[in-house]
Enzyme design. Structure first.
Site, PDB file in Angstrom:
ATOM      1  N   ASP A 296      35.010 -49.309  -9.093  1.00  0.00           N
ATOM      2  CA  ASP A 296      34.846 -50.277 -10.052  1.00  0.00           C
ATOM      3  C   ASP A 296      33.018 -50.126 -10.269  1.00  0.00           C
ATOM      4  OD1 ASP A 296      34.504 -52.222 -12.133  1.00  0.00           O
ATOM      5  OD2 ASP A 296      35.778 -53.408 -11.338  1.00  0.00           O
TER       6      ASP A 296
HETATM    7  C1  NOJ Z   1      34.026 -53.986 -14.350  1.00  0.00           C
HETATM    8  C2  NOJ Z   1      35.647 -54.511 -14.440  1.00  0.00           C
HETATM    9  O1  NOJ Z   1      35.703 -55.157 -13.262  1.00  0.00           O
HETATM   10  C3  NOJ Z   1      36.348 -53.256 -14.524  1.00  0.00           C
HETATM   11  O2  NOJ Z   1      37.669 -53.933 -14.849  1.00  0.00           O
HETATM   12  C4  NOJ Z   1      35.892 -52.625 -16.037  1.00  0.00           C
HETATM   13  O3  NOJ Z   1      36.794 -51.434 -16.369  1.00  0.00           O
HETATM   14  C5  NOJ Z   1      34.636 -52.088 -15.556  1.00  0.00           C
HETATM   15  N1  NOJ Z   1      33.559 -52.954 -15.457  1.00  0.00           N
HETATM   16  C6  NOJ Z   1      34.237 -50.929 -16.747  1.00  0.00           C
HETATM   17  O4  NOJ Z   1      33.931 -51.803 -18.004  1.00  0.00           O
END
Ligand code: NOJ
Length: 770
Positions: A296
């Site tokens: 993430d």
């Molecule tokens: C953070 C989020 O937790 C995740 O779900 C997401 O895919 C990414 N950012 C990219 O936007």
């Protein structure tokens, strides 16, 4: 006989040679995929990835392991791509801009390796479908698969190759804002929705035309964030981890998902992004996952914040060693900054790097990006405006809605009775709130609000008037407000608030009927949108009470991504329809439902608590002491839910009868058939979701009071009766026991219930013998 053997050997030799040669020929000539492409392409893909790896420098390999946002870098994205330090870019939606950066990668780098463009395509790209919790409420995996395949088609047409979805985190604490992105509390329903979404996004195989890569997230346990506070740590027993939180991920892996995203938080004291047990032992050793893991955002560097890694080098090495193939980051990546040195110092090996990069290259090869790196910008325009997509979105929104209450058959509305209709509430005419969070490329001008749809529906037959009544807002702004470019309404002064409130109540008093659209604004639900309360925000509750006090009939439509505290409404408002954030066609779907052009058939994918003090509350709990007082665990209020898991009404009524089990006893590895008759006992056609729950009476561990083990959404004409069959197999009775630290299947007595929600009473029993 001997002769035949020779022949057969010769034949298999020829077959083996052609199996090897054909793919090479196909590759050389760029032939279209043969029918058995999956099998043949493995060979092509591996050969090609290995050939590339041999030509790549260490920096180029580590570049492939880096994913950067297109904004917020403070670094030149183009320059970084040109120097071969980027494998993937995220957050782009414009085909021309995507093509531009792809040219930089393909024309401007030594080995011409194309970029993978990623985006959160969560419930639609341009045509927006209901939020995932809403789609789960349809209990219709085929519909969900179709919805995500439309999303994939639109995204791919715009040049996006990879979605960060589906989110399959089980969520049992609705204070956590991201409950809206998943399928709710149950591992069985969650697993069905996980597999359906993977199939929808990816198609039959990786590289299917008009499809994209899926990324199942957030591996694992993010939904159990302490106190429902987003990003905080999760502490999950191994019983819960194996039996509740991991099954949807396993289901996605079995459905062929090609990527996973490692979660932000600590899982039982070890950050998920540095968790070798999770990312290697479970995922690769146990589940045989062959794709790649992306972290993430900034989660690799965060290993230091967790008090886990000592510095950024340690963070990079530990994430890498745990099994994170690609790092997502806003600025520089810890991988890019540290892995080259770590390699020189002998702390990691080049073959480890090759193993990490190979599945990334393979995904690009399978997608056909080396042959077709660019997107046809003219096609993009056509595809994303396809009216058939809007028809799918309408259908999905209708099937996702859940009717919670309908006293006196107020719904469906008898059009002729209501000549003046008041439409009230901050969500009734808000396009952004009708679509929900995670919408970056949706065209809000295409979105139909409830107010707009209603005007269209009644035409000259009735007078429809709108009043917002109240404003709702977060105390702390959402970091996503800027990204999704939501236009903010200026805050009302105190006197203006009083005037708007009074105007709305007066309008209701002067109308034959009021439709109130209340709930949460889209930015109150989603990432970074946790709440310490489940109350209707702002003065919505006061407005509702004042409007009901006018004595005129009220239909309450809810737009939200979590259950809200609607105890007062559940007693005083005659009709309540849960519409979630229903998407582009939301208003039309809601109006169709309330006028009976569509019949609600959705069911709750979570247990709806009475108030926040009951959280977490879920139906599949274990019983311990004093089960007869299960409903009085608190001395001040019932400990039962306001609405049970699986609940939802229809305009039709149904009855269940004739529960039959094919055998009274089975051996541990045998299956049995359970059948039940479901009958529409009304004059209206409608859908019922037939749900089967199982309970194991004794065993190696104590088992939940009941667990969902089968469901089917069935359409029934007036008075139609259907017999529905379920198979209960060995897998349905296998669970992970913390007593033995292993999977077990016990011999025991089992209860079966079948019905329309998790309180189903039609009962049967069988024994499992050793
Ligand atoms: C953070 C989020 O937790 C995740 O779900 C997401 O895919 C990414 N950012 C990219 O936007």
């Amino acid at each position: 006989m001997k002769h035949f053997r020779v022949h057969r050997r010769f034949f298999s030799f020829v077959q083996a040679v052609s199996l090897c040669i054909l793919p090479v020929l196909a590759e050389a000539q760029n032939l279209p995929a043969p029918a058995d492409r999956n099998q043949l392409s493995d060979f092509v893909v591996q050969q090609r990835a290995d050939k590339l790896l041999k030509q790549m420098t260490t920096d180029e390999k580590i570049g492939q392991m880096s994913q950067i946002f297109v904004f917020g870098n403070g670094l030149s994205v183009e320059e970084r791509i040109r120097s071969g330090r980027v494998g993937s870019v995220l957050f782009m939606t414009d085909p021309a801009q995507i093509n531009h950066l792809q040219h930089v990668a393909v024309d401007g780098t030594r080995l011409h390796i194309p970029l993978l463009f990623g985006l959160d395509v969560i419930h639609g790209f341009r045509t927006i479908f209901p939020v995932p919790i809403g789609m789960a409420a349809s209990w219709d995996p085929q519909m969900v698969e179709r919805a995500q395949s439309v999303a994939a088609e639109e995204a791919r047409a715009a040049g996006v190759h990879w979605t960060f979805g589906p989110m399959v985190d089980i969520a049992r604490d609705p204070r956590w804002g991201r409950i809206v992105e998943g399928a709710g509390e149950d591992p069985y329903l969650g697993s069905a929705m996980a597999a359906a979404q993977v199939r929808g996004f990816q198609g039959q195989y990786i590289g299917s035309p008009n499809h994209i890569l899926a990324c199942v997230k957030h591996f694992a346990g993010y939904g159990a964030a302490e106190g429902g506070r987003d990003y905080d740590e999760s502490d999950i027993s191994d019983d819960q981890l194996w039996n509740v939180y991991l099954p949807p991920f396993k289901s996605a892996v079995d459905a062929g998902v090609v990527t996973l995203m490692s979660a932000y938080m600590d899982l039982n004291g070890v950050p998920a992004t540095g968790n070798k047990w999770l990312l290697h032992d479970v995922l690769r050793e146990d589940w045989h996952f062959k794709g790649f893991v992306v972290s993430d955002n900034e989660a690799v560097k965060s290993l230091q914040t967790h008090g886990f890694a000592k510095d950024s080098t340690d963070a990079a090495i530990r994430a890498f060693d745990a099994g994170v193939n690609m790092e997502m980051a806003l600025g520089k990546t810890a991988y890019g900054e540290n892995l080259p040195e770590a390699l020189k110092a002998g702390r990691i090996t080049i073959s480890q790097i090759d193993d990490a990069v190979r599945p990334i290259l393979e995904a690009k090869i399978r997608l056909g990006l080396f042959e077709h790196p660019y997107v046809d910008e003219t096609l993009a325009k056509k595809t994303i405006n396809d009216p058939e997509h809007r028809a799918e979105a309408l259908h999905s929104a209708e099937r996702s809605a859940v009717l919670l209450k309908n006293d006196g058959g107020l719904l469906p509305l008898q059009a002729s009775r209501y000549k003046t209709i008041a439409v009230l509430g901050p969500l009734a005419d808000s396009k952004v709130d009708t679509t929900g969070s995670w919408v970056f490329a949706g065209d809000s001008s295409e979105t139909v609000t409830v107010f707009e749809a209603l005007q269209q529906e009644v035409g000259a037959e009735a007078h429809v008037e709108y009043a917002q009544g109240v404003q709702i807002a977060r105390k702390f702004p959402s970091p996503f407000d800027g990204i999704s470019k939501v236009k903010k309404q200026a805050a009302w002064s105190e006197s203006q608030s009083a005037e708007e409130f009074a105007r709305a109540v007066q309008l209701a008093g002067n109308s034959d009927l009021t439709i109130m659209v209340l709930g949460e604004a889209q930015n109150m639900s989603g990432e970074d949108a946790s709440r310490s309360s489940l109350a209707l925000p702002g003065k919505e509750e006061q407005l509702l009470e004042a409007v009901v006090a006018t004595g005129k009939p009220v239909v309450l439509v809810l737009m939200n991504g979590r259950p809200l505290d609607i105890r007062w409404a559940s007693e005083h408002v005659p009709a309540i329809l849960e519409a979630w954030y229903p998407g582009t066609q939301g208003g039309n779907a809601i109006v169709n439902l309330i006028y009976g052009k569509a019949v609600p058939g959705g069911k709750l994918p979570f247990t709806w608590p009475r108030n926040v003090g009951q959280v977490p509350i879920f139906y599949a709990h274990n019983t311990t002491q004093a089960p007869s007082a299960q409903d009085k665990r608190y001395w001040n209020e019932e400990s039962t839910p306001l609405y049970p898991f699986g609940f939802g009404m229809s305009y039709a009524t149904f009855s269940f009868s004739n529960l039959q089990l094919s055998k009274p006893e089975v051996k541990t590895n045998e299956t049995l058939d359970v059948s039940v008759d479901v009958e529409n006992t009304s004059e209206m056609a409608g859908d019922e979701v037939v749900q089967l729950y199982l309970h194991q009476q004794s065993g190696t561990s104590s088992r939940p009071v009941r667990e969902l083990k089968g469901f089917r959404r069935v359409s029934l004409s007036p008075h139609e009766k259907k017999t529905i069959h379920f198979t209960i197999g060995k897998d349905d009775r296998t669970y992970w026991s913390s007593a033995t630290k292993s999977w077990v299947i016990d011999s025991s007595q089992f209860d079966v219930w079948v019905g329309g929600d998790s309180t189903a009473s039609l009962h049967g029993a069988f024994s499992v013998l050793p």
